[in-house]
Design a protein around this motif. Sequence first.
Motif, mmCIF file in Angstrom:
data_model
loop_
_atom_site.group_PDB
_atom_site.id
_atom_site.type_symbol
_atom_site.label_atom_id
_atom_site.label_comp_id
_atom_site.label_asym_id
_atom_site.label_seq_id
_atom_site.Cartn_x
_atom_site.Cartn_y
_atom_site.Cartn_z
ATOM 1 N N VAL A 163 -15.137 6.713 -20.671
ATOM 2 C CA VAL A 163 -13.696 6.471 -20.672
ATOM 3 C C VAL A 163 -13.165 6.861 -19.303
ATOM 4 N N CYS A 164 -12.572 5.882 -18.592
ATOM 5 C CA CYS A 164 -12.107 6.099 -17.217
ATOM 6 C C CYS A 164 -10.595 6.284 -17.174
ATOM 7 N N ASP A 165 -10.146 7.014 -16.174
ATOM 8 C CA ASP A 165 -8.707 7.037 -15.931
ATOM 9 C C ASP A 165 -8.339 5.823 -15.088
ATOM 10 N N THR A 166 -7.067 5.651 -14.818
ATOM 11 C CA THR A 166 -6.601 4.442 -14.148
ATOM 12 C C THR A 166 -7.215 4.262 -12.770
ATOM 13 N N GLU A 167 -7.213 5.296 -11.959
ATOM 14 C CA GLU A 167 -7.714 5.174 -10.596
ATOM 15 C C GLU A 167 -9.198 4.836 -10.584
ATOM 16 N N GLU A 168 -9.966 5.483 -11.474
ATOM 17 C CA GLU A 168 -11.394 5.218 -11.523
ATOM 18 C C GLU A 168 -11.665 3.788 -11.980
ATOM 19 N N TYR A 169 -10.867 3.322 -12.947
ATOM 20 C CA TYR A 169 -11.053 1.968 -13.457
ATOM 21 C C TYR A 169 -10.759 0.933 -12.373
ATOM 22 N N ILE A 170 -9.665 1.134 -11.633
ATOM 23 C CA ILE A 170 -9.319 0.210 -10.554
ATOM 24 C C ILE A 170 -10.404 0.217 -9.478
ATOM 25 N N SER A 171 -10.939 1.407 -9.188
ATOM 26 C CA SER A 171 -12.019 1.512 -8.208
ATOM 27 C C SER A 171 -13.240 0.723 -8.657
ATOM 28 N N LYS A 172 -13.561 0.803 -9.944
ATOM 29 C CA LYS A 172 -14.709 0.057 -10.474
ATOM 30 C C LYS A 172 -14.471 -1.452 -10.394
ATOM 31 N N ILE A 173 -13.245 -1.889 -10.660
ATOM 32 C CA ILE A 173 -12.929 -3.313 -10.556
ATOM 33 C C ILE A 173 -13.145 -3.795 -9.126
ATOM 34 N N LEU A 174 -12.642 -3.030 -8.169
ATOM 35 C CA LEU A 174 -12.741 -3.438 -6.772
ATOM 36 C C LEU A 174 -14.174 -3.424 -6.259
ATOM 37 N N ASN A 175 -15.036 -2.699 -6.904
ATOM 38 C CA ASN A 175 -16.434 -2.615 -6.468
ATOM 39 C C ASN A 175 -17.372 -3.414 -7.362
ATOM 40 N N SER A 176 -16.800 -4.148 -8.301
ATOM 41 C CA SER A 176 -17.625 -4.926 -9.231
ATOM 42 C C SER A 176 -17.687 -6.380 -8.779
ATOM 43 N N ARG A 177 -18.874 -6.818 -8.354
ATOM 44 C CA ARG A 177 -19.041 -8.195 -7.914
ATOM 45 C C ARG A 177 -19.194 -9.104 -9.132
ATOM 46 N N ARG A 178 -18.879 -10.389 -8.922
ATOM 47 C CA ARG A 178 -19.063 -11.343 -10.014
ATOM 48 C C ARG A 178 -19.392 -12.714 -9.445
ATOM 49 N N ALA A 179 -19.993 -13.535 -10.289
ATOM 50 C CA ALA A 179 -20.378 -14.881 -9.852
ATOM 51 C C ALA A 179 -19.146 -15.681 -9.455
ATOM 52 N N GLY A 180 -19.277 -16.452 -8.391
ATOM 53 C CA GLY A 180 -18.233 -17.379 -7.988
ATOM 54 C C GLY A 180 -17.098 -16.792 -7.180
#
Length: 313
Positions: free
Chosen positions: A4-21
């Motif tokens: 369970v992440c807090d907001t800042e950690e979750y946003i950090s994970k989004i910005l570092n999560s690559r995806r196809a396309g």
Amino acid sequence: MATVCDTEEYISKILNSRRAGERNVLAFYEHRIGCICKNPRLMLLPMDDHLAHRGDGVFENMKWVNGKLYQLDAHIERMKQSVKGLHLSPPCTWDKLTELAVDVAKAAKTQDGLLRIIIGRGPGGFGIDPKECPVSSLYIIAYKFKPKPEEWFEKGATAFRSSIPAKPAHMARVKSANYIPNVLMKREADERGFDIPFSFDSDDFIAEGATENVALVTQEGTLLVPEFSNALAGTTIMRAVELMKDKIKIQFSPVREDDLYRAKEVLIFGTTSDCISVVRFEGQPINDVRPGPVAKQIRKLLKEDLEANGLPL
């Protein structure tokens, strides 16, 4: 066990999560946020938008080439008709939506690209009741355009009769976000080794391709366009009809499979490829198995029309 992440950690994970396309995304806009962003990792759709879990929405796709956006007005007009079919409306005025679409295309800063406009029912719940969603959603995305190579037009395409039936009339005329039949048609084409699937309605008349309209040139030289009873009236085919109306006899009429085998030319129309000849259907030759002169003429006229009448970005 999931963390369970807090907001800042979750946003950090989004910005570092690559995806196809993600490399294909050039710029995008979401109405809730109200600005244009160019980081594809932030292009996120609310999970409770009925667009996501019900397919409750409509879309349009258009291109720009050499810095000119093609048929923007025609796409917007068709979108207005589509939202009526779903009792939906955009979260802003149509003039504002059109302005935003141009802004997103400009933000891409490329000579060529594709622009997708999506209007969804909006976030608010996981049921089917539209009243869950107080405000509709609007997403506009600019992404890379990868045109087909010239060899594709010189060789021509192959087509077949899909086992997926045409959509019911009331849904076929709406460019909705529910494209499951189209997806299944494309999958079937890949499995069978053909380029283009053709769907047929319950009366055994040709409806449309997975993302294309169909027409043919008869032995008498008439451009025969299947009636749009169970098909979406494409912006490309309708523009082609307008450009060709003084050059060839044009007729809207029901078309059966046998008509394809007797045709001089079979043509498919779409936003990204304009006009392409079908040279074989179900493995059988169409005329002399070569792209015909009408297809070449229409493609030339469409390209000239884009250059002359496209909206400069």
